[in-house]
Enzyme design. Structure first.
Site, PDB file in Angstrom:
ATOM      1  N   CYS A   2       0.842  -1.186   0.000  1.00 24.98           N
ATOM      2  CA  CYS A   2       0.000   0.000   0.000  1.00 24.98           C
ATOM      3  C   CYS A   2       0.882   1.242   0.000  1.00 24.98           C
ATOM      4  CB  CYS A   2      -0.932   0.099   1.198  1.00 24.98           C
ATOM      5  SG  CYS A   2      -2.137  -1.221   1.272  1.00 24.98           S
ATOM      6  N   ARG A  27       4.115  -0.454  -4.580  1.00 22.68           N
ATOM      7  CA  ARG A  27       3.773  -0.901  -3.227  1.00 22.68           C
ATOM      8  C   ARG A  27       2.456  -1.661  -3.163  1.00 22.68           C
ATOM      9  NH1 ARG A  27       6.825   1.698   0.626  1.00 22.68           N
ATOM     10  NH2 ARG A  27       5.325   1.155   2.222  1.00 22.68           N
ATOM     11  N   TRP A  75      -2.755  -2.800  -1.625  1.00 17.81           N
ATOM     12  CA  TRP A  75      -2.422  -4.220  -1.681  1.00 17.81           C
ATOM     13  C   TRP A  75      -3.285  -4.839  -0.597  1.00 17.81           C
ATOM     14  CZ3 TRP A  75      -0.359  -8.029   1.528  1.00 17.81           C
ATOM     15  CH2 TRP A  75       0.121  -9.174   0.882  1.00 17.81           C
ATOM     16  N   ASN A 101      -1.752   2.364   5.440  1.00 17.14           N
ATOM     17  CA  ASN A 101      -0.843   1.282   5.061  1.00 17.14           C
ATOM     18  C   ASN A 101      -0.550   0.512   6.345  1.00 17.14           C
ATOM     19  OD1 ASN A 101       2.742   1.301   4.379  1.00 17.14           O
ATOM     20  ND2 ASN A 101       1.302  -0.362   4.204  1.00 17.14           N
ATOM     21  N   GLY A 102      -0.916  -0.783   6.353  1.00 17.55           N
ATOM     22  CA  GLY A 102      -0.669  -1.592   7.547  1.00 17.55           C
ATOM     23  C   GLY A 102      -1.873  -2.454   7.872  1.00 17.55           C
ATOM     24  N   GLU A 483      17.517 -18.240  -6.489  1.00 14.68           N
ATOM     25  CA  GLU A 483      17.157 -16.886  -6.903  1.00 14.68           C
ATOM     26  C   GLU A 483      16.647 -16.876  -8.355  1.00 14.68           C
ATOM     27  OE1 GLU A 483      16.482 -14.256  -5.513  1.00 14.68           O
ATOM     28  OE2 GLU A 483      16.761 -12.665  -6.968  1.00 14.68           O
ATOM     29  N   LYS A 487      12.974 -15.556  -9.389  1.00 11.07           N
ATOM     30  CA  LYS A 487      12.754 -14.502 -10.393  1.00 11.07           C
ATOM     31  C   LYS A 487      11.757 -14.983 -11.439  1.00 11.07           C
ATOM     32  CE  LYS A 487      13.855 -11.763  -8.792  1.00 11.07           C
ATOM     33  NZ  LYS A 487      14.548 -11.531  -7.573  1.00 11.07           N
ATOM     34  N   GLU A 490       8.069 -15.462 -10.009  1.00 12.00           N
ATOM     35  CA  GLU A 490       7.317 -14.284  -9.562  1.00 12.00           C
ATOM     36  C   GLU A 490       6.935 -13.359 -10.708  1.00 12.00           C
ATOM     37  OE1 GLU A 490       9.236 -11.571  -6.850  1.00 12.00           O
ATOM     38  OE2 GLU A 490      11.177 -11.939  -7.750  1.00 12.00           O
ATOM     39  N   HIS A 506      17.731 -37.236  -5.221  1.00 11.33           N
ATOM     40  CA  HIS A 506      17.019 -37.730  -4.040  1.00 11.33           C
ATOM     41  C   HIS A 506      15.520 -37.472  -4.130  1.00 11.33           C
ATOM     42  CE1 HIS A 506      20.787 -38.729  -2.117  1.00 11.33           C
ATOM     43  NE2 HIS A 506      21.245 -37.522  -2.433  1.00 11.33           N
ATOM     44  N   LYS A 605       6.150  -4.563  -3.727  1.00 14.09           N
ATOM     45  CA  LYS A 605       7.485  -4.400  -3.179  1.00 14.09           C
ATOM     46  C   LYS A 605       7.350  -3.883  -1.755  1.00 14.09           C
ATOM     47  CE  LYS A 605      11.922  -3.121  -4.943  1.00 14.09           C
ATOM     48  NZ  LYS A 605      12.295  -4.481  -5.334  1.00 14.09           N
TER      49      LYS A 605
HETATM   50  C1  F6R Z   1      11.818 -10.969  -4.922  1.00 15.68           C
HETATM   51  C2  F6R Z   1      11.767  -9.902  -3.943  1.00 15.68           C
HETATM   52  C3  F6R Z   1      11.344 -10.249  -2.576  1.00 15.68           C
HETATM   53  C4  F6R Z   1      12.150  -9.434  -1.547  1.00 15.68           C
HETATM   54  C5  F6R Z   1      11.619  -9.709  -0.132  1.00 15.68           C
HETATM   55  C6  F6R Z   1      12.450  -9.007   0.914  1.00 15.68           C
HETATM   56  O1  F6R Z   1      12.255 -10.513  -6.165  1.00 15.68           O
HETATM   57  O2  F6R Z   1      12.021  -8.766  -4.240  1.00 15.68           O
HETATM   58  O3  F6R Z   1      11.468 -11.608  -2.329  1.00 15.68           O
HETATM   59  O4  F6R Z   1      13.483  -9.803  -1.646  1.00 15.68           O
HETATM   60  O5  F6R Z   1      10.307  -9.276  -0.050  1.00 15.68           O
HETATM   61  O6  F6R Z   1      12.479  -7.640   0.696  1.00 15.68           O
HETATM   62  P1  F6R Z   1      13.576  -6.716   1.339  1.00 15.68           P
HETATM   63  O7  F6R Z   1      14.880  -7.095   0.753  1.00 15.68           O
HETATM   64  O8  F6R Z   1      13.150  -5.333   0.984  1.00 15.68           O
HETATM   65  O9  F6R Z   1      13.557  -6.971   2.811  1.00 15.68           O
END
Ligand code: F6R
Length: 610
Positions: A2, A27, A75, A101-102, A483, A487, A490, A506, A605
């Protein structure tokens, strides 16, 4: 999670707020809304969908001209994604409009109480409770600050709020507890937002709110209070970012822009942390003492930052001989700790606002542990609450999928491990200098990988219709497999798993058939031969191998349907080189599938909820 923004000044509030929302869209992007205060009335427009859906709807149902307002991009946490659950929420008699937000943990209890006082609700959200609670206290107290203080004291949970009050056409109230909030100080205008990116178009002068603080924002100035109602003075900071940092520029997506920024980010960190062929992080004697006094490290992080932590484990154990465990921050705070004062907690986070990692940091501190943060955003909660901070200098990362911030985290962890190893006498001057010289070449090596973009796009064309993709890596590139898989899944919604290459036999080997793309990350390293064997096991069962390998490696190329050649670098530096083609593979797969990689569904994010 948010984004909230509020504006008061001389400009057209609607356009300031819509631009602000677009900056904050990373966000959350399932609904959006605006409330303006004009001619003594609060007018609200809100809509499920993206911000451009809200903007389009404003042409058929325009807002009045106004110079003050608040806005929100959502969000969803409490309540479905629909117009009525979108913010802003208005109190029953229309005195207050609130964006939030929260999460309010005790909202159902408060709601029941307000219902018994005659309040009715038109949404399923926790936020509407805040609007009505403010109104309830205001009507009882007759004093605005008192009403705000009474209301916030009753709220359990996390909240950043922007509040519009019908009776004052020159006031926005901001409140912060456990969710970020910043005020931008302009000339004859002020702006409140979840993140400085929304403030940057107007001013670089900002004040960050701490938990338990309230701000009254007027055109002419701002006043800060704590939750007991005392006036407080706050320090004004100057943002180090430029507006272009938060713009896409010529790139179609932020994700691509940020992938291409990686050489610059590596250079920035090398410039900051290396002088005269020596790492200088531990010239801070307190930090050096801290690390030398510890005999165990616990890394707490989430998602991509967690993967950087695993790379850090390999490096710190190899060079500094310090045992390292890496934990999801969401797991860490709910278990008993078998630690002592010689355990150091390292919290890794791009945003510095991830709620799970903040909880982990606070839990560690509650247990008397010292915390070193490796963080990208200065002034973030994690940066401010940790005992020591190392910044990753990646600049603003807007794309929901973390790319440049990951490479920066890995680079910083590499430098830290090397420097600590050197200080502890486990690496001699020669080895250190040799590795630092190799690191100096990394920006150019990454540029060479970026030049493979169209080849990687071509490989993406072959896999983007797959339903599953497996990523295999071993040793220091096991986290690269994790990773790479994260990527891809997501941003493209293709199911992907990352596995330790040797673990494949395994169980997961049963997944392999002639339709399964298997990405094998196997640059030249001490585990090269073992990973070649794992690749044979995949190929002999019909799996289609896409390999990320060192230039000139014919053996792996022969086993592969497609090969991506990366420049030769020493083993500890390979994770920085090998992740880049996987970021591009994920990006192109998303675009081919018609997904906006900057805004994958259900994600946002900076995950500020638990
Ligand atoms: C994936 C991604 C998330 C963040 C996770 C932690 O591409 O961006 O998995 O890595 O939400 O976020 P931070 O690093 O901001 O604590």
């Amino acid at each position: 999670m948010c984004g909230i923004v509020g504006y008061v000044g001389r400009k057209d509030a609607e356009s300031v707020l819509t631009v602000g929302l677009q900056k904050l869209e990373y966000r959350g992007y399932d609904s959006a809304g605006i409330a303006l205060l004009s001619s003594g009335e609060i007018e609200v427009r809100k809509k499920a969908g993206r911000i451009h859906d809200l903007i389009n709807s404003l042409s058929s149902y325009p807002l009045p001209k106004a110079h003050i307002g608040i806005a929100h991009t959502r969000w969803a946490t409490h309540g479905r994604v629909c117009d009525s659950n979108a913010h802003p929420h208005i109190s029953q008699r229309g005195l207050f409009a609130v964006v939030h937000n929260g999460i309010i943990d005790n909202y159902s209890l408060l709601k029941e109480r307000l219902q018994s006082e005659g309040y009715s609700f038109s949404s399923e959200t926790d936020t509407e409770v805040i609007a009505n609670l403010l109104e309830y206290h205001y009507l009882k107290e007759g004093n605005l600050l008192e009403a705000v203080l009474k209301a916030v004291k009753e709220l359990d949970g996390s909240f950043a709020l922007a509040i519009l009050f019908k009776e004052d056409p020159n006031l926005i109230i901001g409140v912060r507890k456990d969710s970020p909030l910043v005020v931008g100080l302009g000339e004859g205008e002020n702006i409140l937002a979840s993140d400085p990116v929304a403030v940057l178009p107007h001013t670089k002068k900002v004040v960050y709110l701490n938990d338990g603080e309230i701000v009254f924002v007027r055109k002419e100035g701002v006043e800060f209070y704590d939750f007991s109602g005392r006036r407080i003075e706050k320090e004004v900071k100057v943002l180090e970012y430029d507006e272009e940092d938060a713009e896409k520029g010529p790139y179609p997506h932020f994700m691509l822009k940020e992938i291409y920024e990686q050489p610059r980010v590596i250079r920035a960190n090398l410039e900051r942390y290396v002088r005269d062929r020596r790492p200088v992080m531990l010239r801070d004697l307190n930090l050096r003492k801290l690390l030398l006094n510890k005999n165990r490290i616990l890394v707490v992080a989430a998602g991509t930052s967690f993967h950087a932590g695993i790379v850090g484990k390999y490096l710190l154990e190899t060079y500094a001989h310090t045992p390292v465990e890496v934990e999801y921050s969401s797991e860490f705070s709910s278990r008993k700790l078998a630690t002592d004062s010689r355990t150091l907690v390292i919290a890794i986070s791009q945003s510095g606002e991830t709620a799970d990692t903040i909880d982990g940091l606070r839990y560690a501190k509650k247990h008397g542990l010292e915390v070193l943060a490796i963080v990208n955003r200065p002034e973030s909660t994690i940066a401010r609450e940790s005992d020591y901070v190392i910044y990753t200098n990646a600049g603003i990362e807007v794309g929901v999928a973390s790319t440049k911030a990951y490479v920066a985290q890995v680079l910083v962890l590499t430098l830290l491990a090397l420097e600590l190893g050197h200080v502890k006498g486990h690496i001699d001057d020669k080895e250190l200098e040799r590795l630092l010289d190799d690191m100096a070449g990394l920006p150019n090596q990454v540029e060479k990988v970026l030049a493979l973009d169209s080849h990687i796009a071509h490989i993406a064309e072959r896999i983007y219709k797959s339903t599953n993709v497996v990523f295999l890596g071993r040793g220091i590139n096991y986290p690269t497999a994790l990773e790479g898989a994260l990527k891809l899944k997501e941003v493209s919604y293709i199911h992907a798993i990352g596995y330790a290459a040797g673990e494949m036999k395994h169980g997961p080997l049963a997944l392999v058939d002639n339709k399964l793309p298997v990405v094998v990350i196997n640059p030249r390293s001490s585990v090269y031969e073992l990973t070649v064997s794992s690749t044979h096991e995949v190929v002999s069962r019909g799996g289609k191998v896409i390999s990320v390998i060192t230039e000139g490696d014919k053996r792996m190329a022969e086993l592969s349907a497609f090969s991506i050649y990366v420049p030769s670098v020493p083993e500890p530096l390979t994770p920085i080189i090998t992740i880049v083609p996987l970021q591009l593979l994920a990006y192109h797969s998303a675009v081919l599938r018609g997904v906006d990689p900057d805004k994958p569904r259900n994600l946002a994010k900076s995950v500020t909820v638990r």
